[in-house]
Scaffold this motif. Structure first.
Motif, mmCIF file in Angstrom:
data_model
loop_
_atom_site.group_PDB
_atom_site.id
_atom_site.type_symbol
_atom_site.label_atom_id
_atom_site.label_comp_id
_atom_site.label_asym_id
_atom_site.label_seq_id
_atom_site.Cartn_x
_atom_site.Cartn_y
_atom_site.Cartn_z
ATOM 1 N N GLN A 139 20.988 29.726 68.403
ATOM 2 C CA GLN A 139 19.587 30.059 68.171
ATOM 3 C C GLN A 139 18.645 28.929 68.587
ATOM 4 N N GLY A 140 19.184 27.787 68.953
ATOM 5 C CA GLY A 140 18.344 26.666 69.350
ATOM 6 C C GLY A 140 17.758 25.890 68.200
ATOM 7 N N LEU A 141 18.278 26.072 66.998
ATOM 8 C CA LEU A 141 17.763 25.347 65.838
ATOM 9 C C LEU A 141 18.299 23.921 65.776
ATOM 10 N N VAL A 142 19.551 23.737 66.125
ATOM 11 C CA VAL A 142 20.179 22.417 66.092
ATOM 12 C C VAL A 142 21.028 22.229 67.340
ATOM 13 N N ARG A 154 21.138 17.031 65.851
ATOM 14 C CA ARG A 154 19.710 17.022 66.159
ATOM 15 C C ARG A 154 19.063 18.291 65.604
ATOM 16 N N ILE A 155 18.112 18.126 64.692
ATOM 17 C CA ILE A 155 17.352 19.248 64.134
ATOM 18 C C ILE A 155 16.090 19.413 64.961
ATOM 19 N N ASN A 156 15.998 20.491 65.693
ATOM 20 C CA ASN A 156 14.820 20.740 66.509
ATOM 21 C C ASN A 156 13.666 21.212 65.630
ATOM 22 N N GLU A 157 12.458 21.049 66.148
ATOM 23 C CA GLU A 157 11.291 21.467 65.364
ATOM 24 C C GLU A 157 11.246 22.982 65.182
ATOM 25 N N LYS A 158 11.860 23.716 66.093
ATOM 26 C CA LYS A 158 11.868 25.171 66.003
ATOM 27 C C LYS A 158 12.550 25.622 64.714
ATOM 28 N N GLY A 159 11.806 26.246 63.840
ATOM 29 C CA GLY A 159 12.357 26.766 62.597
ATOM 30 C C GLY A 159 12.475 25.769 61.477
#
Length: 292
Positions: A139-142, A154-159
């Motif tokens: 999902q592109g979250l991490v 890496r925790i992306n800013e998305k969500g």
């Protein structure tokens, strides 16, 4: 009054002094045998160390071969002691033994083996974390990757965070629970680092990107510490603002990638400080910056 001819002479007879001396010598001899047979190695070492410090005994003697010998008392006499002493565990031999010398090449090989084994262990651990976060990665979250002796989650800013906010979005808790479980099962330092893009920020809550990045890192670390009983001494909080971007801040897409919180499971510091490793010290160049 004259002495009685039938009375014995005054004092002990002459042979008694010789007999007493003989008994004294025999007693000293057996005491000496007993003391040699039941030596207290620990106490003897302490006495030897004290004499060395007091009289300056030479520490090292250059010899081609180590002197070896046998103790007749040690081999043929066992003192009547309940507890086993270190001397009883030593098996002496007069046969020559080959002395194993660790050459610099052997040390390099040993270091390389330790490094390879540790890197393999880290790769296996990272693969387990990827499998656990497989849905979130798709999902592109991490994202999860390895960098030397470090695993980077890496925790992306998305969500995860809203714009200009350090509060986790509702619904992101299940992702954080999986990350927390992975951190709990890991070893070494846990470095939580916050990053932002290059757009300046100045609000009532955050005076700059430095405060925003640090606050996001604290939010993530606090969530992990509250969920699990993890030693807080393992944690290190860092706020980098926009000083360590993954991509150039020249587009909205790249800026979104740079806005992130990284959880670094650093095994290099624990590896270097571990005194139970086969190699005493492993010298390596490890930088604190995480780059792709």
């Amino acid at each position: 009054m004259s002495d009685c001819p039938k009375c014995p002479p005054v004092g002990a007879p002459a042979w008694l002094a010789t007999f007493a001396d003989l008994m004294s010598l025999l007693m000293c001899f057996f005491i000496l045998l007993l003391s040699m047979a039941s030596m207290d190695v620990v106490k003897f070492k302490k006495v030897a160390d004290s004499l060395k410090e007091a009289f300056g005994v030479q520490r090292e003697i250059q010899v081609e071969q180590i002197p070896m010998g046998t103790s007749v008392i040690e081999q043929h006499f066992s003192p009547g002691q309940i507890q086993q002493t270190p001397l009883e565990e030593i098996r002496q031999s007069t046969e020559e033994e080959k002395e194993q010398i660790d050459t610099p090449e052997d040390m390099d090989i040993a270091k390389q083996k330790v490094i390879e084994a540790t890197l393999k262990e880290i790769a296996d651990e990272a693969e387990k974390i990827k499998q656990k976060l497989n849905a979130e990665i798709e999902q592109g979250l991490v994202t999860v990757e390895t960098n030397g002796f470090r695993i980077v989650i890496r925790i992306n800013e998305k969500g995860s965070f809203s714009s200009a906010s350090a509060v986790l979005k509702p619904g992101f808790e299940p992702v954080m629970d999986k990350i927390t479980e992975s951190v709990m099962e890991s070893k070494g330092k846990v470095i939580v680092a916050g990053h932002t893009d290059d757009i300046p920020i100045k609000t009532v809550m955050y005076r700059s990107n430095w405060e925003l990045s640090s606050s996001r890192a604290v939010t993530v670390a606090q969530y992990i510490l509250e969920k699990q009983h993890i030693d807080p001494h393992r944690f290190l909080i860092e706020g980098h603002a926009d000083t360590h971007p993954l991509l150039p801040n020249d587009s909205p897409q790249n800026r979104a990638v740079n806005r992130r919180v990284e959880i670094v499971l650093a095994r290099d510091e624990a590896f270097l400080n571990d005194r139970n490793q086969a190699v005493e010290t492993l010298q390596m160049d490890a930088t604190p910056d995480i780059k792709p």
